[in-house]
Design an enzyme around this catalytic site. Sequence first.
Site, mmCIF file in Angstrom:
data_model
loop_
_atom_site.group_PDB
_atom_site.id
_atom_site.type_symbol
_atom_site.label_atom_id
_atom_site.label_comp_id
_atom_site.label_asym_id
_atom_site.label_seq_id
_atom_site.Cartn_x
_atom_site.Cartn_y
_atom_site.Cartn_z
ATOM 1 N N TYR A 127 32.009 37.537 42.397
ATOM 2 C CA TYR A 127 32.215 36.349 41.073
ATOM 3 C C TYR A 127 32.503 35.029 41.593
ATOM 4 O O TYR A 127 32.028 34.095 41.013
ATOM 5 C CB TYR A 127 33.184 37.111 40.142
ATOM 6 C CG TYR A 127 33.382 36.320 38.779
ATOM 7 C CD1 TYR A 127 32.469 36.098 37.881
ATOM 8 C CD2 TYR A 127 34.675 35.377 38.809
ATOM 9 C CE1 TYR A 127 32.737 34.991 36.940
ATOM 10 C CE2 TYR A 127 35.011 34.617 37.687
ATOM 11 C CZ TYR A 127 34.101 34.464 36.712
ATOM 12 O OH TYR A 127 34.325 33.569 35.864
ATOM 13 N N GLY A 172 39.653 26.604 40.895
ATOM 14 C CA GLY A 172 41.031 26.617 40.078
ATOM 15 C C GLY A 172 40.549 25.277 39.472
ATOM 16 O O GLY A 172 40.509 24.328 39.544
#
Length: 589
Positions: free
Chosen positions: A261, A32
């Site tokens: 990913y 994030g």
Amino acid sequence: MCGVIAAVHASPADCQVAADIHEALYLLQHRGQDACGLATCAAGGKIYQNKGNGLAAKVFRDGARISDLPGYMGIGHLRYPTAGTSANAEAQPFFANYPYGICFAHNGNLINAPELKKFLDDEGHRHINTESDSELMMNIFACELGVTGKARVNSDDIFAALGRMYSRLQGGWACFGIIGFRDSYGIRPLVMGSRPSANGEGMDYMMASESVALCQLGYKRSDIHDILPGQAVIIPKGLPPVFAQVQARKAYKPDIFEYCYFARPDAIIDNISVHQSRENMGHKLGDRIIKVLTPAQLKEIDVVMPIPETSNTSAPCVAARLKKPYCQGFVKNRYVFRTFIMPGQKAREKGVRRKLNAMEEQFTGKNVLLVDDSIVRGTTSREIVNMAKEAGALKVYFASAAPRIRHPHIYGIDLASPSELIAHKRDDDAIARHIGAEKVIFQELEDLKEACIQAVIKGSIPRKNQEFEVGVFNGEYVTPVPDGYFEHLEQIRGETKKMKVMESAREAVANGYADQEEIEMATNGVEVNADGKVVPAHSADSGPIMNGNGVPPQRTGKRKLSGDGEGASPRNRMDIGLHNQQDFEYTEP
């Protein structure tokens, strides 16, 4: 997708837990980049908080703010917005004063958010101040915990409240405060570990989205384990953790996109090595390439190159399978955001050039096979193919270690809307033409699953009939999806993008390269049309402005739900739940 961290030190006199959580936030920064926060609890139950938009280094002033966060237990959060907006007010952790004082951090998405919001308004009588799923979940938990009516609650009360909360929620999640719990399908990752305290008296405990955060802070791999689907854990002060199954396990299907990913390669999630799974993906992708390409096409490939960084693990294995040379052709700037997070097409195209630089000597006069972890919108792929050709490549073949992404992600990764996905309603030849490649080769879904199953760490027993959440590839999601949810999700995504698109338009105007649409945005502002697309305000193709439930606002005599506000949205807003250090300008003493 977000990153969550929690820690409890053995001694209440230890006021340094913020230092550990702060370090862990850096280790999970890839999860994030939009916002982050940290809250601690010190003696007497006083809670301290620091959160805001930006990377951890910015929010915590390179660590200068950590001394202002005393306490022996705390939680941290890294925000990557999927449901909600990018306002400072939506940085986590969240805080609710009633009942008992709850500090809350959450990773995931709730797919029945409109229903939950209505329940909180009609029955819970709790005000929701943001569009964040996390605030909804916190208030649902607060409602269920409040029914006890006790001055103090025990573990059984908390587990019972969580069980009632689970019966209301649909989606995937991992949360704490310092209670950790995971969705009953195991979609979102959550691990827990222990270590001897610094003074040797008692044990410290930590939970996080990925094991790497714990390993780097002195927690041994042998003492780290996954929180299981539907399981919750409470860490009492000075006592061992207490576990309970608050909802029966419905499945064990971790999100496979973590392995493709999102997760760091040195992470281990649900006893599966991310690094090994990506190596296996490379071997299987190599086999797939041999099947798809003709002998002549295979023969003309001179070199295999990765697109940094996730495919750095898979690409050498592809090269080995094809018996071709392997080399690095692109240099990555590590200080640029992931391009699929960027708000608009032009911003993503520009971001690719900022992120990668092609080395001409590696491309000149060669036919190259580029390997990437996935192809989402095709924006990055097209720019990379152009860069390879500009650097002198004769032909460019493109291979994806993930299958075709044809559906939206609904459990916390904001990939794109269906219309933006390059594989949506396109076959492989059309995709190749779109990105300018000779040929595009995708991993097959069953091969991807097998690559992960074969990556179970040594000493662990593979789960029988192991499955994964793979809805982005085949549209078959683990949880039921309510009617109208995809429309609601598109609207929320549009709201999330509004401020970033506006800022991008203003930057384009200021630097003299804006097109007509960007000029209109900078002049008149932006709005979200019925399709969830950010368009210039009052433009001809913009439909009615929608509220958070994906429907035009209804004017009734009832108290208005959150999201029914009138007029233009403010540029930013602050958290009203708890005094936050980031709300004020910081000056060095």
